[in-house]
Design an enzyme around this catalytic site. Sequence first.
Site, PDB file in Angstrom:
ATOM      1  CB  ILE A  91      24.265  48.901 -11.848  1.00  0.00           C
ATOM      2  CG1 ILE A  91      25.260  47.587 -11.057  1.00  0.00           C
ATOM      3  CG2 ILE A  91      24.688  49.252 -13.284  1.00  0.00           C
ATOM      4  CD1 ILE A  91      25.329  46.678 -11.144  1.00  0.00           C
ATOM      5  CB  ALA A 111      20.631  42.072 -16.113  1.00  0.00           C
ATOM      6  CD  GLU A 136      27.325  34.824 -19.458  1.00  0.00           C
ATOM      7  OE1 GLU A 136      28.093  35.084 -19.203  1.00  0.00           O
ATOM      8  OE2 GLU A 136      26.652  35.461 -19.910  1.00  0.00           O
ATOM      9  CG  ASP A 160      13.292  47.533  -7.966  1.00  0.00           C
ATOM     10  OD1 ASP A 160      12.481  47.430  -7.591  1.00  0.00           O
ATOM     11  OD2 ASP A 160      14.822  48.286  -8.140  1.00  0.00           O
ATOM     12  CG  HIS A 212      29.435  38.626 -18.386  1.00  0.00           C
ATOM     13  ND1 HIS A 212      28.337  36.965 -17.816  1.00  0.00           N
ATOM     14  CD2 HIS A 212      28.944  39.205 -16.988  1.00  0.00           C
ATOM     15  CE1 HIS A 212      28.216  37.333 -16.345  1.00  0.00           C
ATOM     16  NE2 HIS A 212      28.446  38.380 -16.105  1.00  0.00           N
ATOM     17  CB  ALA A 231      28.833  45.144 -18.720  1.00  0.00           C
ATOM     18  N   GLY A 232      30.490  44.605 -16.729  1.00  0.00           N
ATOM     19  CA  GLY A 232      30.739  45.003 -15.378  1.00  0.00           C
ATOM     20  C   GLY A 232      32.294  44.347 -14.487  1.00  0.00           C
ATOM     21  CG  ASP A 272      28.586  42.530 -20.542  1.00  0.00           C
ATOM     22  OD1 ASP A 272      29.864  42.040 -21.877  1.00  0.00           O
ATOM     23  OD2 ASP A 272      28.520  41.798 -19.486  1.00  0.00           O
TER      24      ASP A 272
HETATM   25  O1  LIG Z   1      27.175  39.886 -11.398  1.00  0.00           O
HETATM   26  C1  LIG Z   1      27.655  40.755 -11.455  1.00  0.00           C
HETATM   27  O2  LIG Z   1      28.288  41.684 -10.750  1.00  0.00           O
HETATM   28  C2  LIG Z   1      28.289  40.536 -13.395  1.00  0.00           C
HETATM   29  O3  LIG Z   1      28.278  39.208 -13.198  1.00  0.00           O
HETATM   30  C3  LIG Z   1      29.989  40.374 -13.159  1.00  0.00           C
HETATM   31  O4  LIG Z   1      30.776  39.484 -11.824  1.00  0.00           O
HETATM   32  P1  LIG Z   1      31.942  39.057 -12.872  1.00  0.00           P
HETATM   33  O5  LIG Z   1      32.742  39.735 -13.401  1.00  0.00           O
HETATM   34  O6  LIG Z   1      32.601  38.234 -10.670  1.00  0.00           O
HETATM   35  O7  LIG Z   1      30.956  37.507 -13.348  1.00  0.00           O
END
Ligand SMILES: O=C(O)[C@H](O)COP(=O)(O)O
Length: 310
Positions: free
Chosen positions: A153, A232, A262, A172, A283, A285-286, A257
């Site tokens: 990422i 993250a 949560e 890293d 939460h 972002a992904g 995020d």
């Molecule tokens: O760990 C991840 O990739 C992100 O938190 C998104 O995961 P999820 O949308 O499956 O909760």
Amino acid sequence: MAKIVISEFMDEDAIRDGLAGFDVLYDPDLVDQPERLAAEVAGAEALIVRNRTQARGALLEAAKNLKCIGRLGVGLDNIDVAACKARDIAVFPATGANDVAVAEYVIGTAMVLLRAAYSATPAMTGGAWPRNALSGGREIFGKTLGLIGFGSIARETARRAAALGMAVVAHDPFVDPSDPAWSGVERLEVESVLARADVVSLHVPLTDETRGMISADALLRMKPDAILVNAARGGIVDEAAVAAALKEGKLGGAALDVFDAEPLTADAAAVFKDVPNLILTPHVAGVTAESNVRVSGVTARSVAAHLRRA
Ligand SMILES: O=C(O)[C@H](O)COP(=O)(O)O
């Protein structure tokens, strides 16, 4: 065919196409019904989760026949990976499938926070013309992006940052200095990343080592006008310290995020009230329409292949 339990939301086409032929129980609300979930996994050979289902303790014990867990994301802090290994339960994260979504979130929020000009709508619809007040916004071009963690990422983020004219520095310890991924990216210790970056973005998992990493002290070692992006994990950042630093002008902006607990409750969110140049998101972002399709497809294929082999 084997029973697969899916306890959180997943793309339905991926279930239909990728898990065809299996006995699938898909109920995105199962995560909130722990007793029913435990009863359903008792007969399951695979469990598919996002980040809320806690695949540990009683749930794992109930899942006597479990052969694998598909994770619709990359963070594994909601899965007892050691216990799974001990029981020969394979764990399949959807590595790579949500990289673009997170990278775009980081760059997008960094640009919004640097420019600090996009919150004028209420004032303007009220008749104001805050041109002078909003004329000091900053460009992303020429700034330095500091990445803590340099996995896939972070690398997607670095590529986009470089295309926008940013310098990129990263820390890293798990990526060998000879790795070609470092090409064009300066490899630094955490302290130097914090001191040098105009935008600090976190890309590490939540572990004993990373918990509380961005403390009040760490924030003080960043530039006072720096932007912090945490897509993250909550727990890596001291949320109250970020709020205080923004209020006191010791930090330029922040996008959060993810949170220590949560969903973020109204009580826990109170610390962020009236904090300037702050973006809070739940939460996501992904999670985009596109990444949900990719993540679901990858996960369905991993789980189906494992069950067919098993
Ligand atoms: O760990 C991840 O990739 C992100 O938190 C998104 O995961 P999820 O949308 O499956 O909760």
